[in-house]
Design an enzyme around this catalytic site. Structure first.
Site, PDB file in Angstrom:
ATOM      1  CG  ASP A 163      -1.786  -1.263   1.247  1.00  0.00           C
ATOM      2  OD1 ASP A 163      -2.277  -1.670   0.185  1.00  0.00           O
ATOM      3  OD2 ASP A 163      -1.914  -1.854   2.331  1.00  0.00           O
TER       4      ASP A 163
ATOM      5  CE  LYS B  52       2.723  -2.500  -4.443  1.00  0.00           C
ATOM      6  NZ  LYS B  52       2.443  -2.229  -3.028  1.00  0.00           N
TER       7      LYS B  52
ATOM      8  N   GLY C  66      -4.202  -4.370  -3.990  1.00  0.00           N
ATOM      9  CA  GLY C  66      -5.233  -3.368  -4.209  1.00  0.00           C
ATOM     10  C   GLY C  66      -4.571  -2.102  -4.708  1.00  0.00           C
ATOM     11  CG  HIS C  67      -1.906  -2.078  -7.223  1.00  0.00           C
ATOM     12  ND1 HIS C  67      -1.050  -2.747  -8.045  1.00  0.00           N
ATOM     13  CD2 HIS C  67      -1.550  -2.421  -5.965  1.00  0.00           C
ATOM     14  CE1 HIS C  67      -0.210  -3.460  -7.318  1.00  0.00           C
ATOM     15  NE2 HIS C  67      -0.504  -3.281  -6.048  1.00  0.00           N
TER      16      HIS C  67
ATOM     17  CD  GLN D 293       0.947  -8.915  -2.816  1.00  0.00           C
ATOM     18  OE1 GLN D 293       1.620  -9.485  -3.656  1.00  0.00           O
ATOM     19  NE2 GLN D 293      -0.318  -8.636  -3.007  1.00  0.00           N
TER      20      GLN D 293
HETATM   21  P1  IMO Z   1      -0.709  -4.218  -2.300  1.00  0.00           P
HETATM   22  O1  IMO Z   1      -0.270  -4.739  -3.646  1.00  0.00           O
HETATM   23  C1  IMO Z   1      -1.019  -4.746   2.007  1.00  0.00           C
HETATM   24  C2  IMO Z   1      -0.809  -8.871   3.546  1.00  0.00           C
HETATM   25  C3  IMO Z   1      -2.057  -9.321   4.295  1.00  0.00           C
HETATM   26  C4  IMO Z   1      -1.443 -10.286   5.288  1.00  0.00           C
HETATM   27  C5  IMO Z   1      -0.336 -10.949   4.477  1.00  0.00           C
HETATM   28  C6  IMO Z   1      -0.706 -12.300   3.880  1.00  0.00           C
HETATM   29  O2  IMO Z   1      -1.997  -3.507  -2.297  1.00  0.00           O
HETATM   30  O3  IMO Z   1       0.385  -3.472  -1.635  1.00  0.00           O
HETATM   31  P2  IMO Z   1      -2.265 -12.924   1.796  1.00  0.00           P
HETATM   32  O4  IMO Z   1      -3.733 -12.706   1.582  1.00  0.00           O
HETATM   33  O5  IMO Z   1      -1.411 -12.295   0.760  1.00  0.00           O
HETATM   34  O6  IMO Z   1      -1.905 -14.367   2.023  1.00  0.00           O
HETATM   35  O7  IMO Z   1      -1.964 -12.189   3.200  1.00  0.00           O
HETATM   36  O8  IMO Z   1      -0.021 -10.047   3.432  1.00  0.00           O
HETATM   37  N1  IMO Z   1      -1.033  -8.330   2.177  1.00  0.00           N
HETATM   38  C7  IMO Z   1      -1.054  -7.017   1.868  1.00  0.00           C
HETATM   39  N2  IMO Z   1      -0.985  -5.918   2.640  1.00  0.00           N
HETATM   40  N3  IMO Z   1      -1.095  -4.585   0.671  1.00  0.00           N
HETATM   41  C8  IMO Z   1      -1.111  -5.678  -0.125  1.00  0.00           C
HETATM   42  O9  IMO Z   1      -1.016  -5.585  -1.468  1.00  0.00           O
HETATM   43  C9  IMO Z   1      -1.153  -6.964   0.462  1.00  0.00           C
HETATM   44  N4  IMO Z   1      -1.224  -8.222  -0.018  1.00  0.00           N
HETATM   45  C10 IMO Z   1      -1.133  -9.045   1.039  1.00  0.00           C
HETATM   46  O10 IMO Z   1      -2.694  -8.239   4.922  1.00  0.00           O
HETATM   47  O11 IMO Z   1      -0.828  -9.579   6.336  1.00  0.00           O
HETATM   48 MG    MG Z   2      -3.185  -3.217  -0.593  1.00  0.00          MG
END
Ligand code: IMO
Ligand code: MG
Length: 417
Positions: free
Chosen positions: A13, A16, A40-41, A223
């Site tokens: 978050d 990106k 979530g972009h 992520q």
């Molecule tokens: P973006 O691309 C923030 C976190 C989840 C959890 C851990 C494992 O938007 O930055 P998962 O469902 O992937 O097995 O969860 O990773 N997590 C994220 N946190 N932004 C994301 O994506 C995330 N994708 C996974 O909250 O702690």
């Molecule tokens: Mg996210």
């Protein structure tokens, strides 16, 4: 033959999507290389906001080719919803989307399985996004996963899908209503996979064609680096690799064409889900940042944990990704604070350290050591010169009062916030 890789340097978050969308202006292709519908972009086009989970952010630009690499996992129902949402808003993606046939599909049962493992106290809660990401990668490495390309042999595809449905029904203690719902979801899954299969392509070959014309490819990470299963705060991580090196393996090109690795760093830190977070502010300041930055999950709506910028963590991430530049985002969220803090070291067992510990057990014991900076009322780079002096030495953070370190080339993009 340039490739610019964009990665998140914290726990996700970081903004990106906005940066990728900005860079896509000069790119021929934007290729997503990691994760699945857990990302979530948020991108904005002509005043309209799109929350993309699977589609590459650059696809909102009508002349950009979007690709999804083989190391991604895909929920066909979710991606179809996104495709329809873009098309419903006049953004046609026909002929512009290429999904690797090798992507592993998230069967609807995997969400149920994930829910169960999360509620199983013995294994400890990770706080996943509930999108079935873990179970999809587990099956990939168990070598019985469902790939997109499997749909081209319908008999085998149906067999595989049924196997995973039955496996879940046998493993989980589902009520008859839940079994019924699962079967309905599986039907949708099959239909969605068939529909999405027209975008199946050899992504490695497509990228090599773009690169042979000397055109720019943006490799879009999902992520953040601290969620990487190898280099992140394991076990509180996701299952897809999030660091820059993963761009090559997922998209099928060697490292030579990579000219840039852009790390996206938020001016403060957030984390969703469980795990250590040294600079967390579980207080009114944290709440104020959450409110100002609207720090609620794009995927799950969960309130994000908020804290000060952690320079030790940033230096570590810059090292493992080999960042050539850093974009600092969301500085405007910090407007109006009298005083801001930046973590420049940790106190670990009574000793001051300036490196990020490899072990999560040690990280959990680290107490942040801060530098204090005076805040600003409204954002203007001229009023905040200390940030333009940020230095991240090869892996260790050495901050001095008023002058934050600086990597090879710090980009301050206030306009992107
Ligand atoms: P973006 O691309 C923030 C976190 C989840 C959890 C851990 C494992 O938007 O930055 P998962 O469902 O992937 O097995 O969860 O990773 N997590 C994220 N946190 N932004 C994301 O994506 C995330 N994708 C996974 O909250 O702690
Ligand atoms: Mg996210």
């Amino acid at each position: 033959m340039p490739v610019s890789i964009v990665v998140g340097l914290q726990w996700g978050d970081e903004g990106k999507g906005k940066m990728v969308d900005h860079l896509a202006e000069n790119a021929v292709a934007v290729a997503r290389f990691s994760g699945g519908a857990n990302a979530g972009h948020t991108v904005e086009v002509d005043g309209k906001r799109f929350a993309l989970h699977l589609l590459p952010s650059g696809l909102v630009r009508k002349d950009v080719i979007g690709m999804i690499g083989s190391a991604c996992v895909m929920d066909p129902v979710t991606i179809l919803e996104e495709i329809r949402s873009l098309e419903g808003n006049g953004i046609s993606i026909e002929g512009r989307l290429k999904i690797s046939g090798k992507v592993n599909l998230t069967h609807p049962a995997y969400r149920c399985l994930e829910m169960q493992s999360e509620s199983d106290l013995a294994s400890g809660k990770i706080g996943t996004t509930g999108r079935g990401i873990g179970p999809t990668y587990v099956r990939k490495y168990k070598r019985n996963a469902i790939r997109l390309e499997d749909v081209f042999d319908m008999e085998n595809f149906t067999k595989l899908v049924d196997f995973h449905t039955l496996d879940a029904v046998n493993t989980l203690n589902l009520s008859s209503t839940q079994v019924e719902t699962l079967h309905a979801d599986v039907k949708n899954f099959i239909e969605a996979t068939k529909e999405v299969s027209r975008f199946s392509a050899d992504v490695s070959l497509s990228i090599s064609e773009v690169l042979s014309k000397d055109a720019l490819v943006i490799a879009e990470g999902a992520q953040g680096s601290l969620l990487d299963p190898d280099h992140g705060s394991y076990p509180f991580v996701t299952c897809g690799q999030c660091v820059s090196g993963a761009a090559c393996t997922s998209l099928g090109f060697g490292p030579a064409p990579v000219t840039e690795v852009i790390g996206i760093l938020k001016a403060y830190t957030t984390r969703v889900g469980a795990g250590p977070f040294p600079t967390e502010l579980d207080n009114q300041i944290g709440q104020r940042i959450r409110k100002a930055g609207n720090e609620f999950g794009t995927t799950t709506g969960r309130p994000r944990r908020c804290g000060w910028l952690d320079g030790v963590l940033a230096a570590y991430s810059a090292r493992i990704n080999g960042c050539t530049s850093i974009t600092l985002t969301l500085l405007d969220v910090l407007s109006g604070f009298d005083e801001l803090k930046i973590c420049t070291g940790y106190e670990l067992d009574g000793k001051l350290i300036d490196y990020f510990p490899e072990s999560v057990t040690l990280l959990d014991k680290c107490k942040p050591v801060y530098e204090e900076l005076s805040g600003w009322l409204s954002l203007s780079m001229q009023k905040y010169p200390s940030l333009s002096n940020w230095n991240l030495n090869s892996g260790s953070a050495s901050f001095s009062a008023g002058s934050i370190l600086h990597p090879v080339n710090t980009v301050l993009e206030s306009g992107l916030m």
